[in-house]
Structure formats: C-alpha cells, structure tokens
Design a protein around this motif. Structure first.
Motif, PDB file in Angstrom:
ATOM      1  N   GLN A 181       0.898  -1.206  -0.064  1.00  0.00           N
ATOM      2  CA  GLN A 181       0.022  -0.092   0.021  1.00  0.00           C
ATOM      3  C   GLN A 181       0.774   1.267   0.086  1.00  0.00           C
ATOM      4  O   GLN A 181       2.172   1.229   0.315  1.00  0.00           O
ATOM      5  CB  GLN A 181      -1.075   0.129   1.117  1.00  0.00           C
ATOM      6  N   TRP A 182       0.403   2.356  -0.587  1.00  0.00           N
ATOM      7  CA  TRP A 182       1.241   3.593  -0.566  1.00  0.00           C
ATOM      8  C   TRP A 182       1.513   3.828   1.000  1.00  0.00           C
ATOM      9  O   TRP A 182       0.612   4.067   1.811  1.00  0.00           O
ATOM     10  CB  TRP A 182       0.231   4.855  -0.979  1.00  0.00           C
ATOM     11  N   GLY A 194       4.825   9.570  -1.705  1.00  0.00           N
ATOM     12  CA  GLY A 194       4.100   8.155  -1.305  1.00  0.00           C
ATOM     13  C   GLY A 194       5.010   7.168  -2.101  1.00  0.00           C
ATOM     14  O   GLY A 194       5.868   7.339  -3.160  1.00  0.00           O
ATOM     15  N   CYS A 195       5.026   6.072  -1.527  1.00  0.00           N
ATOM     16  CA  CYS A 195       5.962   4.902  -1.902  1.00  0.00           C
ATOM     17  C   CYS A 195       5.232   3.666  -1.609  1.00  0.00           C
ATOM     18  O   CYS A 195       4.606   3.323  -0.818  1.00  0.00           O
ATOM     19  CB  CYS A 195       7.211   4.707  -1.206  1.00  0.00           C
ATOM     20  N   ARG A 196       5.440   2.492  -2.629  1.00  0.00           N
ATOM     21  CA  ARG A 196       4.907   1.366  -2.583  1.00  0.00           C
ATOM     22  C   ARG A 196       5.707   0.215  -3.443  1.00  0.00           C
ATOM     23  O   ARG A 196       6.378   0.790  -4.421  1.00  0.00           O
ATOM     24  CB  ARG A 196       3.375   1.076  -2.784  1.00  0.00           C
ATOM     25  N   LEU A 197       5.584  -1.078  -3.149  1.00  0.00           N
ATOM     26  CA  LEU A 197       6.146  -2.230  -3.749  1.00  0.00           C
ATOM     27  C   LEU A 197       5.401  -3.017  -4.391  1.00  0.00           C
ATOM     28  O   LEU A 197       4.426  -3.490  -3.475  1.00  0.00           O
ATOM     29  CB  LEU A 197       7.278  -2.852  -2.763  1.00  0.00           C
ATOM     30  N   VAL A 198       4.950  -3.034  -5.862  1.00  0.00           N
ATOM     31  CA  VAL A 198       4.135  -3.792  -6.212  1.00  0.00           C
ATOM     32  C   VAL A 198       4.770  -4.743  -7.410  1.00  0.00           C
ATOM     33  O   VAL A 198       5.443  -4.251  -8.309  1.00  0.00           O
ATOM     34  CB  VAL A 198       2.903  -2.943  -7.051  1.00  0.00           C
ATOM     35  N   CYS A 251       4.976   8.489  -5.714  1.00  0.00           N
ATOM     36  CA  CYS A 251       3.646   9.337  -6.258  1.00  0.00           C
ATOM     37  C   CYS A 251       3.948  10.631  -5.294  1.00  0.00           C
ATOM     38  O   CYS A 251       4.712  10.562  -4.389  1.00  0.00           O
ATOM     39  CB  CYS A 251       2.397   8.683  -6.342  1.00  0.00           C
ATOM     40  N   ILE A 252       3.002  11.553  -5.428  1.00  0.00           N
ATOM     41  CA  ILE A 252       2.943  12.264  -4.440  1.00  0.00           C
ATOM     42  C   ILE A 252       1.528  12.303  -3.818  1.00  0.00           C
ATOM     43  O   ILE A 252       0.424  12.501  -4.399  1.00  0.00           O
ATOM     44  CB  ILE A 252       2.938  14.108  -5.071  1.00  0.00           C
ATOM     45  N   LYS A 306      -5.636   9.260   2.150  1.00  0.00           N
ATOM     46  CA  LYS A 306      -4.379   9.760   1.125  1.00  0.00           C
ATOM     47  C   LYS A 306      -4.331   9.131  -0.151  1.00  0.00           C
ATOM     48  O   LYS A 306      -4.501   7.751  -0.356  1.00  0.00           O
ATOM     49  CB  LYS A 306      -3.073   9.457   1.870  1.00  0.00           C
ATOM     50  N   LEU A 307      -4.537  10.217  -1.158  1.00  0.00           N
ATOM     51  CA  LEU A 307      -4.516   9.684  -2.444  1.00  0.00           C
ATOM     52  C   LEU A 307      -3.244  10.187  -3.375  1.00  0.00           C
ATOM     53  O   LEU A 307      -2.846  11.288  -3.205  1.00  0.00           O
ATOM     54  CB  LEU A 307      -5.916  10.358  -3.142  1.00  0.00           C
TER      55      LEU A 307
END
Length: 285
Positions: free
Chosen positions: A40-41, A59-63, A70-71, A79-80
C-alpha cells in the motif's frame, strides 16, 4: 442505485495546484526518509511541508517487485496519489531525495533547498596537484559580481543563482508562471575553453555560441533553436564542474576512462568538426 466507487487518484484544481507547487518549492530532498516499502502507499517524511496549506508526502509502494512513487495528498480522510505523479522505477529502489527532486523538475519548480550531491573522492585524489589536495574539485559556493548590477553563484545544478554579496540566494516570483526562482531572467552561464571559444552547457554537453551585447551592456547569444538567451560570461569553467562530468561518466569512480566515441560538434565559423576532451579542451577532429 450503484454505489460510487472510491477515486484512485486526486485531480488538482487550480487552487490546489498553487498549493501543491508551494509544497514542492519548500520540500527538502536532503532529509526525506521512509520506514518501509509495502504493497500500500506509505508516506515518506522529512521534506518540511509547513509552507503549504495541505499536507503532502512522497508516497512509496512495492508492487510485484516494482518500486513506485507518487505525491500523496490527504483527501476526505484518505491519502490519494495526485493524478499524473505515479512513477514506476523498476526493480531497483530509487533514492527518495532524487525522486523528490525529479518531481520538482517535472513541475518546473525552483526548490529552496536543492538536492546536495556530494562528490566522490579517493584519499590520494589530486595529491601533489596545484599544491592544494582536492581543492577546487568539490563544489563550494563562490559569489561573483554579475553584469546585471548584482551578484550570483553557480549552484550544484550548474546554473545561475541570483544572490546578495554574502551568497544568500534571492528568490523572486516569475510573472508568466507565478513560480519562485533565483533566475527570473533565465540567464545562461557562458564559459570559454582553451581556444578562447565561448560555449554553454546543453544537456551536459558543450555548445559553442557567439556572445553579443545588448544596448544595456549585458551579454546575450542566439541558441540552437534561434532563441535569444540572456548570458553571463564566467570565463573558465570551474574545476568541480569538470570533475562532476568525469565522475558521472565513470559511474562515480573518480577517474576517467573513455567508454564511447566522443560527441562531435561543428565550429560555426569554419564549419570544421571538433570535440571536447576529458580536460574540457576543444580539439579539432
């Protein structure tokens, strides 16, 4: 009646965009940190966001083993990611400071705190040369008088920065864009090589140019697209700029090895091809 689905991204309004650009202006890429990468972000911290009305984060995530940033912005309690800011960096985790600096550049924002890039150095680097160890090979702020009635320094981004006599950066608002910048007149730095030819840096490569003077006494030149550019003549390029180019070409090892053919340029006066060697000198091809 079908239930409304939750939006996946946040679209900036004109008012939101101004606030978002203010965040990017004040955000500091040198202290950003992240607890862990997750599916998740996750919000990074440390950018210093107090200037903007809303709270933004990188924002950071590992998919699927791909690192994405992202910002993020708080919207309705959640938070989007801001629309258009999601970047896939591939299977290698990006440096978060560089990621934030990338967003600042993407939205053409002049940051108050540019990303610091320390120069790699070996213990015996430059010993015995110029009697000063590595002096002149790393960036230090040096203040010069400019041709526009003030002072400037060459930043680590290798660009002109307006400042006062003590080196404190002077920011002003650009009328056309509303952005804050230390170079409102878009002044381009012009250097001279060993053959007394004048050039400026374009995408990291030297581009020959001919300096001319306005009636006010300031310099300008016409670039490769035929555009008139305000210029500040510097003279010889600082040694730290040469060192930076060498370091980048060798993967940060601090020594020069030629791994590809040189880029050939054309002398506008004679039409002859030439190239710039590892010492910054122009050589006829």
């Amino acid at each position: 009646m079908p239930k409304a689905s939750r939006p996946e991204t946040f679209v900036l309004s004109k008012t939101d965009r101004k606030d978002f650009l203010l965040y990017l202006e004040y955000a500091n890429p040198n202290y950003i940190s992240l607890t862990a990468w997750g599916v998740q972000w996750e919000a990074a911290h440390g950018e210093t966001r107090s200037a903007s009305k809303h709270t933004y984060h990188v924002g950071c995530r590992l998919v699927q083993q791909h690192y994405q940033t992202c910002i993020l912005v708080g919207a309705g309690g959640a938070k989007l990611p801001i629309d258009g800011t999601i970047i896939d960096w591939g299977t290698s985790a990006p440096d978060l400071g560089e990621a934030l600096a990338h967003y600042q550049k993407m939205f053409k924002v002049q940051p108050l705190n540019p990303l610091k890039r320390p120069e790699p150095r070996r213990d015996n680097d430059d010993e015995g040369r110029d009697g000063g160890g590595s002096s002149g090979r790393t960036w230090t702020k040096q203040v010069y008088r400019d041709d526009y009635g003030g002072y400037y320094y060459i930043g680590q981004d290798e660009e002109y920065h307006q400042c006062d006599a003590k080196g404190k950066e002077i920011q002003s608002t650009e009328k056309n864009t509303g952005y804050r910048t230390s170079n409102p007149y878009h002044i381009v730095l012009v250097f001279s090589n060993a053959q007394k030819q004048t050039y400026y840096q374009r995408h990291g490569q030297p581009e020959l140019c001919s300096l001319r003077k306005h009636s006010s006494g300031t310099y300008y030149f016409v670039d490769y697209k035929g555009r008139e550019c305000n210029a500040q003549y510097v003279g010889s390029q600082p040694r730290w700029m040469n060192r930076k180019a060498i370091s980048q070409s060798t993967g940060g090892q601090g020594s020069y090895t030629q791994t590809s053919k040189p880029t050939f340029l054309t002398d506008p006066k004679t039409g002859k091809p030439y190239y710039i060697d590892k010492y910054g000198k122009a050589c006829w091809a």
